[in-house]
Design a protein around this motif. Structure first.
Motif: not given
Length: 95
Positions: A49-73
């Protein structure tokens, strides 16, 4: 967009990145504790369970990095790091 507005918007991006990282580490920590302490359960959940939860957390962080880590300009990836001073693409000052 003025320079001060850009800095404020990028500060929001950094704050959200820290929240995403905290979620990832909060979900990863029980799995690490189980390995180090040789336990079979944490909070009533097993290692799978905790291994899958860790993977889910990694997916959340990578999703943020790929889609929301943007320069405002320019709206592009500004480069790595929470302490980024300027955008690698447009050169605007971020912090």
């Amino acid at each position: 967009m003025k320079n001060e507005e850009i800095k404020k918007e990028f500060a929001k991006v950094i704050f959200n990145a820290k929240i995403a990282a905290a979620i990832f580490f909060a979900l990863l920590t029980p799995s690490i504790v189980m390995i180090v302490k040789d336990q079979t359960e944490v909070f009533g959940q097993d290692q799978d369970f905790w291994f899958r939860a860790g993977i889910a957390g990694f997916v959340v962080y990578m999703g943020f990095t790929l889609f929301l880590w943007k320069c405002p300009k320019c709206g592009k990836f500004p480069g790595r790091g929470w302490f980024r001073k300027e955008c690698n693409n447009c050169g605007v000052e971020l912090s």
